[in-house]
Design an enzyme around this catalytic site. Structure first.
Site, PDB file in Angstrom:
ATOM      1  N   GLU A  48       0.864  -1.180   0.000  1.00 33.17           N
ATOM      2  CA  GLU A  48       0.000   0.000   0.000  1.00 33.17           C
ATOM      3  C   GLU A  48       0.893   1.219   0.000  1.00 33.17           C
ATOM      4  OE1 GLU A  48      -3.068   1.079   2.816  1.00 33.17           O
ATOM      5  OE2 GLU A  48      -3.782  -0.982   2.789  1.00 33.17           O
ATOM      6  N   ASP A  59      -6.655   9.293   9.486  1.00 34.95           N
ATOM      7  CA  ASP A  59      -5.360   8.903  10.051  1.00 34.95           C
ATOM      8  C   ASP A  59      -5.057   9.538  11.389  1.00 34.95           C
ATOM      9  OD1 ASP A  59      -4.170   7.090   8.109  1.00 34.95           O
ATOM     10  OD2 ASP A  59      -4.309   8.785   6.735  1.00 34.95           O
ATOM     11  N   TYR A 173     -11.142  -4.561   2.777  1.00 33.66           N
ATOM     12  CA  TYR A 173     -10.414  -3.978   3.908  1.00 33.66           C
ATOM     13  C   TYR A 173     -11.370  -3.864   5.099  1.00 33.66           C
ATOM     14  CZ  TYR A 173      -6.973  -0.705   6.021  1.00 33.66           C
ATOM     15  OH  TYR A 173      -6.038  -0.092   6.815  1.00 33.66           O
TER      16      TYR A 173
END
Lengths: 267, 397
Positions: A48, A59, A173
């Site tokens: 990734e 994040d 994911y």
């Protein structure tokens, strides 16, 4: 039942996948290339490659710091994609998934973005702030360009899981916990139930990410999921060597230490 | 008949939507369902209006500014006095609405972001009033320039969480509030302070702020008795402007949104999102924003902490794009001069944010005939800005 695991035929297995994340340009573009190769040596099955963004909403502090370092080096979406051919020349043969927030894609233009991915040889794309309902045009472009569009499901996705999974490509994911990347919460036992639920619906391997930072975490996830995604912890390993990685004299040794630390994490 | 926006997907034309991590899709859905149910419940609407009247002090006055009208010699100028609302700005209208909704949803903890501190104070206030736990995310730079509001929030029992990322202003505080919400969405209500964010936030905040325009319309018709010819409001995220404009969108009234030009729109230091920005996604919605050629969001600048934001509500993006509202930009200097002028002529110290609307209105009023009327939304009072004002005018005494 897994029906397809393509990445243009570059992914040879459908379980026990190790998917590390690095930020393009952190701490320097040429180092990103070396880190990618070391991760492949350490057993990575998919890379990734993160595009640094000014406002990375999904994040936590670790990847925010990485983005800041990379942006200070002038890294951009296009430049990051352009690193891929050099990685290939140097021997990288695992699939590369570009991880980017949506705004840089919008800025460059969705069509142009997929042309670049195809031209420079990326096999997948993941856009964390583009939920299923907003992703129709991007998913269609991805199909047309033979690029895997990676979808995410979260522990609170509930009835959305089936819909998202039915269109999943590459791998699905699974976000391990509610929160941003790099959390230090203990993985709860609920995570295994969640993984099992997702696996029932997914036509592609199910990989788990967010907050996976120890060898124990990796082992636990491996028992239940088809793959483990490690981002912030890998970035912290890079961070520990930032100065040495930037220094050409010390780079080789720093890369070796990085390699060994990654091995220890996933062994 | 103007089409009703937003549509089912939260779109205003091309703009709006929900550009958020998957984890937020469930809480946004829960919010939308609860909101729709509440807005359809007469009891909820009545409670909202009751609190606005008995606690917040609505309706706020419509003031004819005779001194400044005479001085400028043009159109007659009226001020909608949101500065008189409890806590000193229009922000409380929305905070009350959302706090009542949070209570109805059984959420006991609220989080909020703040720039100038007005929304933080409004949130801390409703939290105290309705017995909610409150965390306010605020950029370090804003904490520095809005110290009195930080103290007020703490006194009201809120926890102020300093945000050091970016330049430490509203954009960064919003990022951090969203990140916190992602991790704590199960029992926290995110009380957004402007018409920004993912659907249904821009619509919800608009609907809780349209009381400004609804009241103004009624007061104008009772007084003048015609509608104003021009309405001015300052625009950061854009909640006071949407609240004022929305009830007038179908009327024969020219609407003018005023952005912050900072040190000038031809410098790097401004917050003129529509004047200088491009399409993009910020804080969960597609709108206009200040960004570089690579799609990185750039740091805005304005002397006003409340306008110092690189994005703008998606409905403003739509109204700009469809040319239903005219948007102008006013510099720090022009805004501060208008602030001084209003203070000296009318005895009202406006917020630095509101002074941007005043500056543009004063500029245009001079050249308009005396039978025209102007309405300016005086969105807040300047008490919180005294340090900024003193600093700006030092040496002039």
């Amino acid at each position: 039942m897994l029906t397809q695991t393509s990445f243009q035929g570059k992914l040879s297995k459908t379980e026990d996948l190790f998917i590390p994340f690095i930020e393009a340009g952190d701490p320097a573009p040429e180092v990103t290339i070396e880190l990618a190769l070391k991760l492949q040596d350490a057993g990575a099955d998919i890379l990734e490659l993160g595009i640094p963004y000014s406002d990375p909403l999904a994040d936590g502090p670790t990847i925010q710091r990485a983005a800041k370092r990379a942006l200070e080096n002038g890294m951009s979406l296009k430049q990051a994609i352009e690193l891929i051919p050099t990685m290939r020349e140097k021997g990288l043969d695992i699939p590369v998934v570009i991880f980017t927030y949506y705004n840089p894609v919008l800025r460059i233009g969705e069509e142009k973005f997929f042309e670049l991915l195809e031209q420079y040889g990326a096999e997948g794309v993941l856009i964390p702030d583009l939920p299923y309902e907003e992703s129709e045009s991007v998913r269609e472009l991805a199909l047309n360009h033979d690029i895997e569009y990676i979808s995410l499901v979260a522990p609170n996705s509930e009835e959305r899981i089936q819909k998202i999974a039915s269109d999943a490509r590459g791998f699905l994911y699974c976000v391990s916990t509610l929160g941003v990347t790099g959390g230090e919460n203990q993985l709860s036992s609920e995570v295994t139930d969640f993984i099992e639920r997702v696996k029932k619906h997914s036509p592609v391997p199910v990989a788990v990410g967010f907050g996976i930072s120890t060898n124990d975490d990796v082992r636990m996830i491996r028992e239940h999921a088809d793959g483990v995604i490690i981002g912030s912890k890998i970035i912290r390993l890079v961070e520990a060597e930032v100065e040495n990685l930037k220094d050409e004299q010390k780079r080789e040794e720093a890369l070796d230490r990085f390699y060994h630390n990654v091995r220890e994490l996933v062994e | 008949m103007v089409q009703v926006y937003p549509d089912q997907k939260g779109r205003y034309g091309d703009f709006g939507g929900k550009y958020v991590p998957e984890t937020l899709m469930a809480p946004l859905q829960e919010l939308e369902e609860a909101l729709d149910e509440a807005m359809g419940d007469k009891g909820f609407i009545a409670e909202y209006h009751h609190v606005l009247e008995k606690y917040a002090g609505r309706p706020t006055a419509l003031t004819y500014a005779d001194k400044i009208t005479d001085m400028l010699g043009g159109a007659r100028i009226y001020l909608k006095r949101e500065d008189l609302l409890h806590t000193g700005a229009h922000k409380l209208n929305n905070a009350i609405g959302q706090a009542l909704l949070a209570k109805r949803m059984g959420k006991k903890k609220i989080i909020a972001e703040t720039g100038a501190g007005q929304h933080g104070v409004a949130s801390a206030t409703v939290a105290a009033k309705f017995g909610l736990e409150c965390k306010v995310f605020m950029g370090e730079e804003d904490i520095r320039r809005q110290e009195p509001n930080v103290f007020r929030m703490k006194m009201l029992g809120a926890e102020v969480i300093p945000v050091s990322s970016g330049r430490g202003t509203l954009k960064d505080a919003t990022n951090e509030a969203i990140r916190y919400w992602v991790a704590n969405c199960e029992d926290h209500f995110y009380l957004i302070g402007s018409v920004v964010g993912p659907h249904p936030y821009p619509r919800m905040v608009r609907d809780f702020q349209r009381i400004i325009g609804d009241e103004s319309k009624r007061q104008f018709l009772e007084g003048e008795p015609t509608l104003p010819d021009y309405i001015y409001a300052c625009v950061g995220g854009g909640s006071n402007a949407i609240g004022m404009f929305h009830p007038f969108l179908e009327d024969d009234v020219e609407l003018i949104g005023v952005e912050a030009a900072g040190k000038g729109v031809d410098t790097e230091e401004h917050a003129a999102t529509l004047t200088k920005g491009d399409r993009g996604v910020i804080h969960g919605s597609l709108t206009f924003l200040l960004q570089d050629e690579h799609g990185q969001i750039t740091e805005p600048y304005s002397i006003s902490a409340g306008l110092d934001y690189p994005g703008i509500g998606p409905e403003h993006a739509y109204l700009f794009d469809s040319k239903q509202v005219r948007y102008e930009a006013v510099t720090d200097e022009e805004a501060m001069n208008a602030l001084k002028l209003l203070t000296e002529t009318e005895g009202i110290i406006p917020a630095v944010e509101s002074a941007h609307a005043l500056a543009q209105a004063f500029k245009e009023a001079k050249d308009l005939p005396q039978d025209k009327t102007i309405l300016i939304n005086l969105s807040g009072r300047g008490d919180k800005d005294l340090a900024t004002i003193m600093n700006h005018f030092k040496g002039e005494e």
